[in-house]
Design a protein around this motif. Structure first.
Motif, mmCIF file in Angstrom:
data_model
loop_
_atom_site.group_PDB
_atom_site.id
_atom_site.type_symbol
_atom_site.label_atom_id
_atom_site.label_comp_id
_atom_site.label_asym_id
_atom_site.label_seq_id
_atom_site.Cartn_x
_atom_site.Cartn_y
_atom_site.Cartn_z
ATOM 1 N N GLY A 125 35.216 29.452 -35.938
ATOM 2 C CA GLY A 125 36.580 28.548 -35.942
ATOM 3 C C GLY A 125 37.446 29.322 -37.239
ATOM 4 N N PHE A 126 38.819 28.784 -36.931
ATOM 5 C CA PHE A 126 39.713 29.362 -37.900
ATOM 6 C C PHE A 126 39.727 28.587 -39.100
ATOM 7 C CE2 PHE A 126 43.735 31.685 -37.640
ATOM 8 C CZ PHE A 126 43.451 32.651 -37.119
ATOM 9 N N LEU A 127 40.309 29.358 -40.191
ATOM 10 C CA LEU A 127 40.226 28.670 -41.578
ATOM 11 C C LEU A 127 41.010 27.306 -41.471
ATOM 12 C CD1 LEU A 127 41.636 32.059 -43.351
ATOM 13 C CD2 LEU A 127 39.293 31.014 -43.367
ATOM 14 N N GLY A 128 40.272 26.342 -42.260
ATOM 15 C CA GLY A 128 40.704 25.039 -42.298
ATOM 16 C C GLY A 128 40.485 24.121 -41.079
ATOM 17 N N SER A 129 39.772 24.436 -40.151
ATOM 18 C CA SER A 129 39.550 23.896 -38.852
ATOM 19 C C SER A 129 38.634 22.756 -38.964
ATOM 20 C CB SER A 129 39.042 24.846 -37.716
ATOM 21 O OG SER A 129 37.868 25.556 -38.216
ATOM 22 N N GLY A 130 37.746 22.792 -40.024
ATOM 23 C CA GLY A 130 36.628 21.859 -40.422
ATOM 24 C C GLY A 130 35.156 22.258 -40.015
ATOM 25 N N LYS A 131 34.814 23.624 -40.019
ATOM 26 C CA LYS A 131 33.736 24.115 -39.903
ATOM 27 C C LYS A 131 32.668 23.471 -40.980
ATOM 28 C CE LYS A 131 34.375 28.571 -40.184
ATOM 29 N NZ LYS A 131 35.946 28.587 -40.593
ATOM 30 N N ILE A 141 26.878 29.203 -29.925
ATOM 31 C CA ILE A 141 28.154 29.188 -30.809
ATOM 32 C C ILE A 141 29.046 28.188 -30.599
ATOM 33 C CG2 ILE A 141 30.276 30.751 -31.227
ATOM 34 C CD1 ILE A 141 28.937 33.275 -30.180
ATOM 35 N N LEU A 142 29.272 27.416 -31.702
ATOM 36 C CA LEU A 142 30.084 26.229 -31.748
ATOM 37 C C LEU A 142 31.488 26.615 -32.651
ATOM 38 C CD1 LEU A 142 27.250 25.128 -31.556
ATOM 39 C CD2 LEU A 142 27.801 23.052 -32.900
ATOM 40 N N THR A 143 32.587 26.441 -31.775
ATOM 41 C CA THR A 143 33.794 26.836 -32.416
ATOM 42 C C THR A 143 34.644 25.694 -32.418
ATOM 43 O OG1 THR A 143 33.815 29.117 -31.292
ATOM 44 C CG2 THR A 143 35.943 28.064 -31.765
ATOM 45 N N VAL A 144 35.171 25.468 -33.940
ATOM 46 C CA VAL A 144 35.864 24.300 -34.320
ATOM 47 C C VAL A 144 37.296 24.764 -33.880
ATOM 48 C CG1 VAL A 144 36.206 22.529 -35.999
ATOM 49 C CG2 VAL A 144 33.918 23.747 -35.771
ATOM 50 N N ILE A 145 37.944 23.715 -33.625
ATOM 51 C CA ILE A 145 39.542 24.177 -33.541
ATOM 52 C C ILE A 145 40.309 23.051 -34.065
ATOM 53 C CG2 ILE A 145 41.230 24.136 -31.649
ATOM 54 C CD1 ILE A 145 38.920 25.256 -29.571
ATOM 55 N N ILE A 180 34.717 22.400 -30.136
ATOM 56 C CA ILE A 180 34.837 21.119 -30.889
ATOM 57 C C ILE A 180 36.369 21.086 -31.406
ATOM 58 C CG2 ILE A 180 34.301 19.916 -32.778
ATOM 59 C CD1 ILE A 180 31.487 21.228 -32.587
ATOM 60 N N VAL A 181 37.116 20.094 -30.713
ATOM 61 C CA VAL A 181 38.411 19.946 -31.100
ATOM 62 C C VAL A 181 38.481 18.891 -31.998
ATOM 63 C CG1 VAL A 181 40.756 19.323 -29.973
ATOM 64 C CG2 VAL A 181 39.183 20.494 -28.447
ATOM 65 N N ASN A 182 38.834 19.356 -33.272
ATOM 66 C CA ASN A 182 38.886 18.584 -34.386
ATOM 67 C C ASN A 182 40.295 18.191 -34.689
ATOM 68 O OD1 ASN A 182 37.678 17.132 -36.495
ATOM 69 N ND2 ASN A 182 37.938 18.854 -37.903
ATOM 70 N N ALA A 209 36.907 15.429 -31.642
ATOM 71 C CA ALA A 209 36.420 14.870 -33.004
ATOM 72 C C ALA A 209 37.483 14.500 -33.822
ATOM 73 C CB ALA A 209 35.435 15.795 -33.502
ATOM 74 N N GLN A 210 37.587 13.820 -34.852
ATOM 75 C CA GLN A 210 38.068 13.412 -35.981
ATOM 76 C C GLN A 210 37.265 13.622 -37.199
ATOM 77 O OE1 GLN A 210 40.060 9.831 -35.706
ATOM 78 N NE2 GLN A 210 40.688 10.056 -33.846
ATOM 79 N N HIS A 211 37.422 14.461 -38.133
ATOM 80 C CA HIS A 211 36.942 14.800 -39.547
ATOM 81 C C HIS A 211 35.407 15.327 -38.963
ATOM 82 C CE1 HIS A 211 40.016 12.446 -41.363
ATOM 83 N NE2 HIS A 211 39.609 11.392 -40.590
#
Length: 382
Positions: free
Chosen positions: A9-15, A119-123, A153-155, A184-186
């Protein structure tokens, strides 16, 4: 066998937030997690979020897929052989490409001890909607992380409205129609929701993620030496969906195996001076359907032995090749009593092979295979 999850996931996405919650979930289920954290900087700030009782290794000052392979392998080997754990969670940097990350993680030195679960990608929901403002290369990497994920995971969904969320989900499904999408939230999710298959017998452990592991890996053991030209021909025959191959191949003329690597259509060979397991790690999409080196080499001779036989051209797996040759040895198209004439049939096949225009290696390799199948059938016929 140790289970592996790759957190992308991208920087700051919540990984990192997801990582901490995943660790807590595994502990509550009685499983022992271990963590490898990759950070671009020289200081590991995010690693402070991991509690001290969890085995942790850090890859600092560089992306996991760009750092020297020896450095990454050393860290993984340390945690593999020095720590007790059931599940390995790997958090990559926001700049990591999933395929390149898997290539580094699944080294042929220890790939047989890991089972990739997904692979879990956080967005970051809001940032994704603003993706067109990113530089071209950054946006391309962002989309690649999404395309190769098994779960998205849409955060931070609390930062967008319902209409924007519907638009986001529609776009994600267009980019990756096999991944499960979790809102997701947080980074708070129901980790039991990750389970989508009943085939895994491990208790309490999330199993297959998404409908199918589109991007995955496979470990092929090599029981025989293979000439370099055979390996090169095999690689050229593989579909474009095979992205990376790395491992050790024993050449007929050398004492020690060679390190072999394939990437972006290019192959590389490097002589080694130590004995290692001869095996190959393949990484790509729908990797289970790609023919193995052994299947390719045997099929090549079967095509010479039975020209024009439609069924031979359709053979892909070793199971199919075993079944085809067994039927030829048993000659099931004629009287069942020929089951007791295995040796005669084997000799006939061997004579035909010796008359073919093939290399000495091909002839020996195939005849060894015929002998093994003959011995197998003889044992089961008695």
């Amino acid at each position: 066998m140790k289970y592996v999850y790759l957190l992308s996931g991208f920087l700051g996405s919540g990984k990192t937030t997801l990582l901490v919650k995943f660790i807590e979930h595994l502990k509550n289920k009685g499983l022992r997690p271990a963590v490898i954290m990759n950070e671009l900087g020289a200081l590991g700030f995010d690693s402070e979020a991991v509690e001290g009782d969890v085995p942790l290794r850090e890859l600092l000052d560089g992306c996991i897929c760009c750092s020297p392979a020896e450095k990454t392998e050393a860290q993984i080997q340390q945690i593999l052989y020095q720590e007790e754990f059931d599940v390995l969670l790997i958090e990559t940097t926001g700049a990591a490409h999933p395929v390149a990350s898997l290539d580094v993680i699944l080294s042929p030195l220890f790939a047989d001890q890991f089972d990739l679960k997904g692979i879990l990608t956080v967005i970051d929901a809001k940032r994704f909607l603003q993706r067109d403002t990113l530089p071209i290369q950054t946006k391309a990497l962002y989309l690649e992380q999404i395309r190769h994920a098994h779960t998205l995971i849409v955060n931070k969904t609390d930062l967008i409205n319902e209409e924007e969320l519907s638009e986001l989900q529609f776009t994600l499904k267009q980019l990756n129609n096999t991944a499960e999408i979790i809102e997701a939230q947080h980074a708070a999710i129901d980790f039991e929701q990750l389970t989508s298959s009943t085939k895994d017998t491990t208790p309490h452990l999330p199993s297959r993620i998404g409908k199918e592991l589109r991007l995955g890996s496979r470990l092929d053991s090599l029981e025989h030496p293979y000439p370099q030209y055979v390996v090169e021909e095999w690689v050229q025959s593989l579909p474009d969906s095979v992205y990376r191959i790395k491992g050790y191949v024993q050449l007929p003329s050398t004492t020690h195996p060679h390190l072999f690597q394939y990437s972006y259509g290019m192959t590389q060979w490097m002589a080694e001076d130590v004995k290692v397991k001869t095996q190959l790690v393949l990484i790509g999409e729908n990797i289970k359907t790609a023919p193995s080196l052994e299947a390719f080499s045997l099929k090549s001779l079967l095509e010479l032995l039975y020209p024009g036989r439609d069924r031979v051209s359709e053979l892909i797996t070793m199971t199919e090749i075993h079944q085809f040759l067994d039927e030829e040895l048993l000659d099931v198209r004629t009287h069942p009593r020929t089951r007791f004439n295995l040796e005669t049939k084997r000799n006939q096949i061997e004579e035909k092979v010796k008359k073919l225009d093939c290399s000495n290696w091909q002839e020996k390799h195939f005849l060894d295979f015929v002998t093994k199948r003959y011995e197998h059938l003889s044992t089961h016929s008695n």
